[in-house]
Scaffold this active site. Structure first.
Site, PDB file in Angstrom:
ATOM      1  N   GLY A 127       0.840  -1.188   0.000  1.00 12.02           N
ATOM      2  CA  GLY A 127       0.000   0.000   0.000  1.00 12.02           C
ATOM      3  C   GLY A 127       0.877   1.241   0.000  1.00 12.02           C
TER       4      GLY A 127
ATOM      5  N   ILE B  99       6.635  -3.064  11.180  1.00 10.16           N
ATOM      6  CA  ILE B  99       6.236  -1.739  11.657  1.00 10.16           C
ATOM      7  C   ILE B  99       4.754  -1.502  11.359  1.00 10.16           C
ATOM      8  CG2 ILE B  99       8.557  -0.743  11.439  1.00 10.16           C
ATOM      9  CD1 ILE B  99       7.536   0.633   8.888  1.00 10.16           C
TER      10      ILE B  99
ATOM     11  N   ARG C  63       1.354  -3.628  12.615  1.00 10.50           N
ATOM     12  CA  ARG C  63       0.592  -3.758  13.846  1.00 10.50           C
ATOM     13  C   ARG C  63       1.116  -4.967  14.614  1.00 10.50           C
ATOM     14  NH1 ARG C  63      -0.542   0.776  13.494  1.00 10.50           N
ATOM     15  NH2 ARG C  63      -2.593   1.788  13.541  1.00 10.50           N
TER      16      ARG C  63
ATOM     17  N   GLU D 239       1.044  -2.824  24.110  1.00 11.06           N
ATOM     18  CA  GLU D 239       1.879  -1.619  24.130  1.00 11.06           C
ATOM     19  C   GLU D 239       1.528  -0.758  25.329  1.00 11.06           C
ATOM     20  OE1 GLU D 239       1.613   0.290  20.294  1.00 11.06           O
ATOM     21  OE2 GLU D 239       2.688  -1.337  19.310  1.00 11.06           O
TER      22      GLU D 239
ATOM     23  N   HIS E  29       7.023   2.022  18.881  1.00  7.98           N
ATOM     24  CA  HIS E  29       5.955   2.423  17.962  1.00  7.98           C
ATOM     25  C   HIS E  29       6.155   3.869  17.471  1.00  7.98           C
ATOM     26  CE1 HIS E  29       1.478   1.527  16.858  1.00  7.98           C
ATOM     27  NE2 HIS E  29       2.106   2.185  15.890  1.00  7.98           N
ATOM     28  N   ILE E  30       7.302   4.094  16.864  1.00  9.23           N
ATOM     29  CA  ILE E  30       7.635   5.435  16.366  1.00  9.23           C
ATOM     30  C   ILE E  30       7.668   5.495  14.838  1.00  9.23           C
ATOM     31  CG2 ILE E  30       8.944   6.075  18.430  1.00  9.23           C
ATOM     32  CD1 ILE E  30      11.524   5.479  16.813  1.00  9.23           C
ATOM     33  N   GLY E  31       7.184   4.428  14.188  1.00  6.81           N
ATOM     34  CA  GLY E  31       7.270   4.370  12.735  1.00  6.81           C
ATOM     35  C   GLY E  31       6.676   5.586  12.042  1.00  6.81           C
TER      36      GLY E  31
END
Length: 267
Positions: free
Chosen positions: A112, A192, A194, A223, A241-243
């Site tokens: 995507g 990165i 879910r 998380e 979780h900083i993607g």
């Protein structure tokens, strides 16, 4: 959350859980404006059936996420994470430089917004890129020299597998004991997307038993994660979780969320 939003006509939602139970207690709510791109925390059927509009811009943070995926791919390949940790913490001078990303086989599951942006970033590395997506986009694959592949082939042939899928019933535990067992022992996994796309316990075992060479993980089943044994794996590189959270992406996501509210209420 219900108490906070009970008088709201519109809400900007990040990672909050907007389930049907929550939404049914918010009768005034007319629009949910998404800060970010993941929609797995919003009951879309409830919104559709109850005339609650969704403000959402796909790919608003795609470059931020794609760069982090590339960071993991380079860091794992060149053994940067492991040797850096050993040098800083234990003063171990280990001159094991890994292998070059250039020319390797990369499997991208989910082509995507982020997957496509990663394809752009990989162009200078002349990788063989295997791709898999539920959406038919053969012309795009042809134009970009990508090889449409079944997941089984990606598991077996890739030097690096990187995941860019939404979380759905179909992608739940996409990576599990079986899929990990098909991967090369020298291969790396990057996630990165879910957390629940990967069975964390299965990955922990795979890292511990050296079934695969390593993993780069930005998202977790819970998380913040509380499995210290998993986080302590020598072969695991991880981030909180900083993607999609680069400075530029944060600004873009905020402007997008505000823009959807402006369009809804004032256009």
């Amino acid at each position: 959350l219900i108490n906070y939003l009970k008088d709201a006509d519109g809400a900007i939602i990040g990672l909050e859980n907007m389930s049907g139970d929550v939404l049914s207690n918010l009768p005034k709510l007319k629009i949910i404006s998404k800060y970010g791109v993941g929609l797995d925390g919003i009951d879309l059927d409830y919104c559709s059936n109850n005339n609650v509009k969704l403000g959402w811009t796909g790919g608003v943070n795609k470059r931020s996420a794609a760069e982090l995926a590339l960071c993991f791919m380079l860091g794992l390949s060149r053994n940067i994470f492991n040797t850096s940790y050993k040098l800083k913490i234990n003063n171990i001078w280990e001159k094991e430089g890994g292998f070059e990303l250039t020319g390797k086989t990369v499997g991208i599951i989910g082509v995507g917004h982020v997957g496509k942006d990663l394809v752009k970033l990989l162009q200078p590395f002349n990788c063989k890129i295997l791709v898999n997506d539920i959406v038919e986009q053969d012309q795009y694959y042809l134009e970009n020299g990508l090889e449409k592949s079944e997941k089984d082939r990606i598991f077996k042939e890739s030097d690096i597998i990187t995941l860019h899928v939404p979380y759905t019933e179909e992608t739940h535990y996409l990576i599990n004991n079986l899929s990990l067992s098909k991967m090369k022992k020298t291969a790396f996994l990057v996630n990165i997307s879910r957390g629940k796309v990967v069975n964390q316990q299965a990955l922990k075992v795979a890292l511990d038993k050296k079934i695969i060479s390593g993993a780069g993980i930005d998202v977790f089943e819970q998380e913040p994660p509380d499995d210290i044994d998993f986080l302590s794996q020598e072969r695991l590189a991880c981030s909180p979780h900083i993607g999609g959270n680069s400075e530029e992406a944060v600004l873009s996501m905020g402007r997008s969320a505000i823009g959807h509210l402006e369009d809804f209420f004032f256009s």
